[in-house]
Design an enzyme around this catalytic site. Structure first.
Site, short mmCIF file in Angstrom:
data_model
loop_
_atom_site.label_atom_id
_atom_site.label_comp_id
_atom_site.label_asym_id
_atom_site.label_seq_id
_atom_site.Cartn_x
_atom_site.Cartn_y
_atom_site.Cartn_z
N VAL A 64 0.85 -1.18 0.00
CA VAL A 64 0.00 0.00 0.00
C VAL A 64 0.89 1.23 0.00
O VAL A 64 1.84 1.34 0.78
CB VAL A 64 -0.96 0.00 1.22
CG1 VAL A 64 -1.68 1.34 1.33
CG2 VAL A 64 -1.97 -1.13 1.10
N GLY A 109 4.75 4.03 2.68
CA GLY A 109 4.23 2.79 2.08
C GLY A 109 4.46 1.64 3.05
O GLY A 109 5.23 1.77 4.00
N LYS A 110 3.79 0.55 2.85
CA LYS A 110 4.01 -0.64 3.68
C LYS A 110 3.38 -1.82 3.00
O LYS A 110 2.45 -1.68 2.20
CB LYS A 110 3.35 -0.44 5.05
CG LYS A 110 3.92 -1.32 6.15
CD LYS A 110 5.13 -0.68 6.80
CE LYS A 110 5.59 -1.44 8.02
NZ LYS A 110 6.43 -0.60 8.88
N GLY A 111 3.86 -3.00 3.31
CA GLY A 111 3.27 -4.18 2.70
C GLY A 111 3.70 -5.44 3.38
O GLY A 111 4.23 -5.42 4.50
N ASP A 150 10.64 -5.48 8.40
CA ASP A 150 9.65 -5.26 9.47
C ASP A 150 9.51 -6.60 10.19
O ASP A 150 10.43 -7.42 10.15
CB ASP A 150 8.33 -4.74 8.86
CG ASP A 150 7.39 -4.18 9.93
OD1 ASP A 150 7.64 -3.08 10.42
OD2 ASP A 150 6.41 -4.86 10.28
#
Ligand code: NAD
Length: 424
Positions: A64, A109-111, A150
């Site tokens: 995202v 952003g991150k996913g 992460d």
């Protein structure tokens, strides 16, 4: 009569509540508010991977991209059963605030992938990671969207991502794509000190808090939830300050020793045994009562939504340093603040990680190699500066530190939108 329990807000609902509060306190421009209330792009990829036993499994990966007005999207990849679109949206949005607050030229952003990595061999994890990278294709890129580690992802996985991404480019283009990902191993473009950057930054904010409150961390009793990258390094630097670790909780158990737990010995025990449970001189502790342990400082460094209306009133600590993203939900936070407990909010407290990532990105982009001293000195300065700005903003707006941190972040984004206008 049966009562229905109120469902806990999701992580994304928490972000929205926090954002709404800050936007109201500062009087954020309505257009900017409207833009920031949704994410820019949401990429979902389904991709097949060969398993060791010859079968094929299909995985779902998320990326995202919340906002990029200040620069390329930046944020980690998480491998965990709780990864879904809600978590990815929340974590991406927090990254936008975090990078802005830290004064970096990045968006958020991150996913990740919804899976339990313990169920897969190293070879399977490599193929999953490489195929996920391939499926994302040019939705990531060194000047577009830059992932990092992460929960349950590490330097080795970042090396696989860099290698896969670079291998898909034409030969002459490969080397200049190394900064598509940060958190790589030092031998493969990684930064000295990136491993400890988040935990170190958490402790710098606690040192700043202690200074502000005319005290020191020496002799302070603290507990850590999560004994992975962030939790271990935070404990390492807390102990260097003379603080005493009295409780640790991770996915495998909860341990307690009021006389103190040595984080270095615990790290070795965990590596040998795959658990923290059973570590010498500690007793197993009821996990549900962890945050009620008698201590001065709590460092949540695991998952989101851990301190909630269900346990916030048991907290005895004076300060909570949010190493994790979103560990305190909005209801839990209201209870803590009413009790006079201070919270160093995630977007400030754990920003050492993305600041370290920024240094790595600069190092790769400029063909430089930084030393550990360069990194630690620059990181400390940036963290202390951000902490002071949040405290000042809290005073100016007469608000809590989370809202103050949001305001600091939003002011920068609002200004960029005002200067640039809306295309076309
Ligand atoms: P990690 O995978 O290295 O460690 C995660 C830890 O959380 C492990 O000890 C695991 O056992 C524990 N855990 C998992 N589920 C748990 C549960 N239900 N109860 C208690 N403990 C549980 O991950 P990390 O990189 O240390 O990340 C931890 C947190 O810090 C995450 O919220 C992450 O988003 C945040 N964070 C990480 C970085 C970074 O640079 N790695 C930067 C900023 C924020």
């Amino acid at each position: 009569m049966a009562t229905t329990a109120k469902p806990q807000p999701t992580m994304y609902e928490n972000v929205k509540n926090q954002f709404e509060k800050a936007a109201n306190v500062m009087g954020l421009d309505e257009t900017v508010k409207k833009i920031l209330s949704s994410t820019n792009n949401e990429i979902i990829v389904n991709f097949p991977v060969k398993m060791d036993n010859g079968t094929v499994e299909v995985f779902t990966g998320y990326r995202v991209q919340h906002n990029n007005v200040l620069g390329p999207y930046k944020g980690g990849l998480r491998y965990h059963p709780t990864v879904d679109i809600d978590a990815a949206r929340a974590l991406a949005t927090w990254m936008t605030w975090k990078t802005s607050l830290a004064g970096l030229p990045y968006g958020g952003g991150k996913g990740g992938i919804q899976l339990d990595p313990k169920k897969y061999s190293q070879g399977e994890l490599e193929r999953i990671t490489r195929r996920f990278t391939y499926a994302l294709g040019d939705n990531i890129g060194p000047e577009h969207d830059i992932p990092a580690p992460d929960v349950n992802t590490n330097a080795q996985m970042m090396a696989w991502i860099a290698d896969t991404y670079m291998s898909t480019k034409s030969p002459a283009e490969r080397s200049k794509n190394q900064h598509v990902v940060t958190g790589k191993p030092v031998g493969s473009g990684g930064l000295e000190g990136r491993d400890r950057a988040t935990g170190f930054g958490v402790v710098v904010t606690l040192e700043s808090w202690a200074k502000l409150r005319n005290t020191s961390l020496e002799g302070k009793r603290y507990i850590v939830q999560g004994f992975g990258n962030v939790g271990y390094w935070a404990a390492h630097f807390m102990n260097k300050n003379g603080a005493i670790l009295v409780g640790v909780q991770d996915a495998t158990g909860t341990i307690y020793n009021p006389e103190g737990i040595d984080p270095e010995a615990l790290l070795r025990f965990q590596a040998d045994n795959g658990t923290i449970s059973g570590f010498k001189n500690t007793q197993d502790y009821n996990g549900a009562e962890f945050f009620g342990i008698d201590c001065d400082v709590i460092i949540p460094a695991a998952l989101g939504n851990q301190i909630t209306a269900g346990n916030a009133d048991t907290v005895k600590a004076k300060v909570i340093a949010e190493g994790a993203n979103g560990p305190t939900d909005t209801e839990g936070e209201a209870i803590l603040l009413a009790k006079g407990i201070e919270i160093i909010p995630d977007i400030l407290c754990n920003s050492g990680g993305v600041i370290g990532s920024y240094f790595e990105w600069l190092q790769n982009r400029n063909g430089e190699i930084w030393t550990m001293d360069d990194v630690i000195i620059k990181l400390r300065k940036k963290m202390e500066d951000a902490f002071n700005r949040v405290v000042i903003s809290g005073g100016q707006y007469k608000t809590d530190w989370r809202t103050a941190a949001y305001i600091q972040a939003l002011v920068r984004i609002e200004m960029a939108y005002k200067q640039r206008g809306i295309f076309p």
